[in-house]
Scaffold this motif. Structure first.
Motif, PDB file in Angstrom:
ATOM      1  N   GLU A 113     -20.417   2.645   3.307  1.00 12.00           N
ATOM      2  CA  GLU A 113     -21.763   2.082   3.387  1.00 12.00           C
ATOM      3  C   GLU A 113     -22.072   1.100   2.268  1.00 12.00           C
ATOM      4  N   HIS A 114     -21.636   1.405   1.058  1.00  8.95           N
ATOM      5  CA  HIS A 114     -22.001   0.584  -0.095  1.00  8.95           C
ATOM      6  C   HIS A 114     -20.888  -0.351  -0.556  1.00  8.95           C
ATOM      7  N   GLY A 115     -19.897  -0.580   0.288  1.00  4.01           N
ATOM      8  CA  GLY A 115     -18.859  -1.529  -0.081  1.00  4.01           C
ATOM      9  C   GLY A 115     -17.462  -0.942   0.050  1.00  4.01           C
ATOM     10  N   PRO A 116     -16.427  -1.721  -0.337  1.00  2.00           N
ATOM     11  CA  PRO A 116     -15.050  -1.235  -0.268  1.00  2.00           C
ATOM     12  C   PRO A 116     -14.836  -0.067  -1.243  1.00  2.00           C
ATOM     13  N   VAL A 117     -14.176   0.976  -0.778  1.00  2.00           N
ATOM     14  CA  VAL A 117     -13.937   2.166  -1.596  1.00  2.00           C
ATOM     15  C   VAL A 117     -12.442   2.514  -1.533  1.00  2.00           C
ATOM     16  N   PRO A 118     -11.797   2.766  -2.703  1.00  2.00           N
ATOM     17  CA  PRO A 118     -10.388   3.169  -2.695  1.00  2.00           C
ATOM     18  C   PRO A 118     -10.240   4.570  -2.096  1.00  2.00           C
ATOM     19  N   LYS A 119      -9.515   4.651  -1.011  1.00  2.00           N
ATOM     20  CA  LYS A 119      -9.448   5.892  -0.233  1.00  2.00           C
ATOM     21  C   LYS A 119      -8.924   7.067  -1.043  1.00  2.00           C
ATOM     22  N   ALA A 120      -7.780   6.917  -1.704  1.00  2.00           N
ATOM     23  CA  ALA A 120      -7.165   8.027  -2.435  1.00  2.00           C
ATOM     24  C   ALA A 120      -8.000   8.419  -3.654  1.00  2.00           C
ATOM     25  N   ALA A 121      -8.471   7.422  -4.412  1.00  2.00           N
ATOM     26  CA  ALA A 121      -9.255   7.716  -5.606  1.00  2.00           C
ATOM     27  C   ALA A 121     -10.583   8.378  -5.235  1.00  2.00           C
ATOM     28  N   TYR A 122     -11.197   7.934  -4.153  1.00  2.00           N
ATOM     29  CA  TYR A 122     -12.454   8.529  -3.704  1.00  2.00           C
ATOM     30  C   TYR A 122     -12.228   9.988  -3.277  1.00  2.00           C
ATOM     31  N   CYS A 176       0.822  -1.211   0.000  1.00  2.00           N
ATOM     32  CA  CYS A 176       0.000   0.000   0.000  1.00  2.00           C
ATOM     33  C   CYS A 176       0.859   1.266   0.000  1.00  2.00           C
ATOM     34  N   THR A 177       1.864   1.293  -0.815  1.00  2.00           N
ATOM     35  CA  THR A 177       2.664   2.502  -1.031  1.00  2.00           C
ATOM     36  C   THR A 177       2.070   3.231  -2.227  1.00  2.00           C
ATOM     37  N   LEU A 178       1.355   4.302  -1.969  1.00  2.00           N
ATOM     38  CA  LEU A 178       0.553   4.971  -2.994  1.00  2.00           C
ATOM     39  C   LEU A 178       1.427   5.618  -4.071  1.00  2.00           C
ATOM     40  N   GLU A 179       1.086   5.337  -5.334  1.00  2.00           N
ATOM     41  CA  GLU A 179       1.694   6.000  -6.493  1.00  2.00           C
ATOM     42  C   GLU A 179       0.626   6.928  -7.078  1.00  2.00           C
TER      43      GLU A 179
END
Length: 483
Positions: A372-381, A318-321
């Motif tokens: 609430e509606h499922g897994p969400v990518p933190k950075a993209a969201y 999980c090293t964000l690019e």
């Protein structure tokens, strides 16, 4: 009696050892006594036993116990089917409550196609290893049917072959036995192209099939209730119990209508098919148990000491690019025009899992949260929220117009296609798989599809553990991380 020392040997392990073929063979070889061979306490106590550590003993005993339990269950199923057969016969053909037969009763001799006949006697020198004709003996008929292929063979004349030849229209009855239960026990002849003779310890019974069907007469003569009432009075009992032709001819036989006999035969055929399945499985379990037992006490089941494994460091996944995150979001949005950004974010999650399964890493090092509606990518969201608010993240260039992605309502509109120099072929392939998977789905279907075990195991709004995401993958892919 053997009493194990609990600090040195597990009781179940010891029990399995004394049942093993290795121990039994050793004791047989050391037994003394002509009439009743036996072993002394001293011989037993001086015998050796393989003795791994206690934990290994318990594990090995548990394996053998489980295998034995499976064998016992199969044997119990066969016993239940035998009981069912006996009950079915009595329900269809037994006497009524007043003890009066529901159908005509005649002597066995009145329903025979040919007279009763004793089998052939051959001296030992007539038996042969190769060639000759198979002959069934008492030891070959314990289970009520002759099993072909492994029987003793004899060199016989053409006259004897004609006289003692058996077919599937015949039933064999044991002439004598050391116990009452074995005397007059019936045995069926399976169909076969090879000839079969019967030995002198049997009487051949060939029913008149215009009156009695073979399956009916076989189960009539083998039913314990019928035997006690109608067969036992004709068995002579002394040192050896037995029945001769004269007595057997007088045995009373209930003669139901042929259609009812045929109905019974059809039902029995279904039960026998189930029994055959259980017998096959039991034979396989017996072979498995014998193999496990041999391996258990030869050291093959004892586990070698396993070195302590270091828990894998998964944080590097999980090293964000940031640049690659933007290109991945553009790539998905470009290929799902008209869909809201929710589906694009779901496609990132599914694409990441696909890439993790086949290549061992996330596409751009995203972290996922259980919204609430499922897994969400933190950075993209977070980026889609900033696009909605027309703000610029300090993760990108100073000029907000340099971000080739806009949000209009709930839709993401890319100004260009993704940079294929940033996204590798394997990363694009994983995203393509996710796009194709989610594109035709409704909102509810998309939500359900991403509510996997990793999401369900995570508290609301908390980050999904990387280990939990990996656990959703096939076992082969999990071994890449956990061994």
């Amino acid at each position: 009696m053997l009493r194990p020392e609990p600090t040195k040997i597990d009781g179940s392990y010891l029990f399995q050892w004394v049942k093993s073929s290795a121990f039994v063979s050793d004791m047989v070889s050391k037994a003394t006594g002509a009439s009743y061979p036996a072993v002394s306490d001293r011989i037993i106590f001086e015998s050796s036993i393989p003795l791994p550590p206690l934990e290994e003993q318990r594990r090995i005993a548990a394996i053998l116990d489980q295998a034995e339990t499976l064998r016992a269950q199969r044997r119990q199923a066969l016993a239940h089917l035998d009981t069912l057969t006996q009950s079915l016969f009595l329900d269809m053909f037994g006497d009524d409550v007043q003890g009066k037969p529901r159908f005509p009763v005649v002597a066995l001799v009145d329903v025979l196609e040919t007279p009763l006949q004793n089998g052939a006697y051959y001296p030992k020198e007539e038996y042969t290893v190769e060639g000759g004709v198979e002959m069934v003996h008492m030891s070959d008929a314990f289970n009520g049917i002759v099993h072909r292929g492994g029987l003793k063979r004899v060199n016989c004349s053409d006259a004897d072959l004609k006289k003692y030849l058996l077919g599937e229209a015949d039933i064999l009855l044991a002439r004598r036995s050391l116990t009452y239960e074995g005397a007059a026990k019936p045995c069926l002849i399976p169909p076969d192209t090879e000839p079969l003779l019967f030995e002198s310890s049997f009487i051949r019974v060939t029913p008149d099939r215009t009156k009695l069907l073979v399956p009916y007469l076989f189960h009539y003569l083998g039913n314990e209730t019928i035997r006690d009432k109608r067969v036992r009075p004709f068995i002579t009992q002394s040192t050896i119990s037995g029945i001769n032709q004269s007595n057997l001819e007088q045995v009373p036989v209930v003669v139901p209508p042929l259609p009812l006999q045929q109905t019974f035969a059809t039902r029995i055929q279904a039960i026998e098919a189930l029994k055959a399945t259980h017998r096959t499985a039991l034979a396989q379990l017996d072979a498995l148990f014998a193999s496990l037992q041999q391996r258990a006490f030869s050291g093959e089941l004892t586990r070698a000491a396993v070195p302590t494994r270091t828990k894998p460091d998964l944080s590097t996944l999980c090293t964000l690019e940031v640049k690659k995150m933007l290109e991945a979001l553009i790539y998905v949005a470009k290929r799902m025009p008209g869909h809201d950004f929710y589906k694009s974010l779901k496609a990132l999650y599914a694409g990441d899992r696909q890439h993790l399964e086949h290549h061992g890493c996330f596409i751009y090092g995203e972290t996922y949260e259980a919204l609430e509606h499922g897994p969400v990518p933190k950075a993209a969201y977070a980026l889609t929220k900033q696009l909605e608010e027309a703000t610029v993240s300090n993760l990108f260039a100073d000029d907000p117009m340099s971000i080739p992605l806009q949000r209009t309502g709930n839709q993401l509109i890319p100004a260009r296609d993704a940079d294929f120099g940033v996204l590798s072929a394997s990363e694009r392939k994983s995203l393509d798989w996710a796009i194709k998977y989610f594109a035709p789905m409704s909102f509810g279907e998309t939500k359900t599809a991403t509510h996997d075990s990793a999401y369900l195991a995570t508290a609301p709004n908390a980050p999904l553990a990387i280990e939990a995401i990996i656990r959703t993958l096939p076992e082969a892919a999990q071994r890449r991380f956990f061994g």
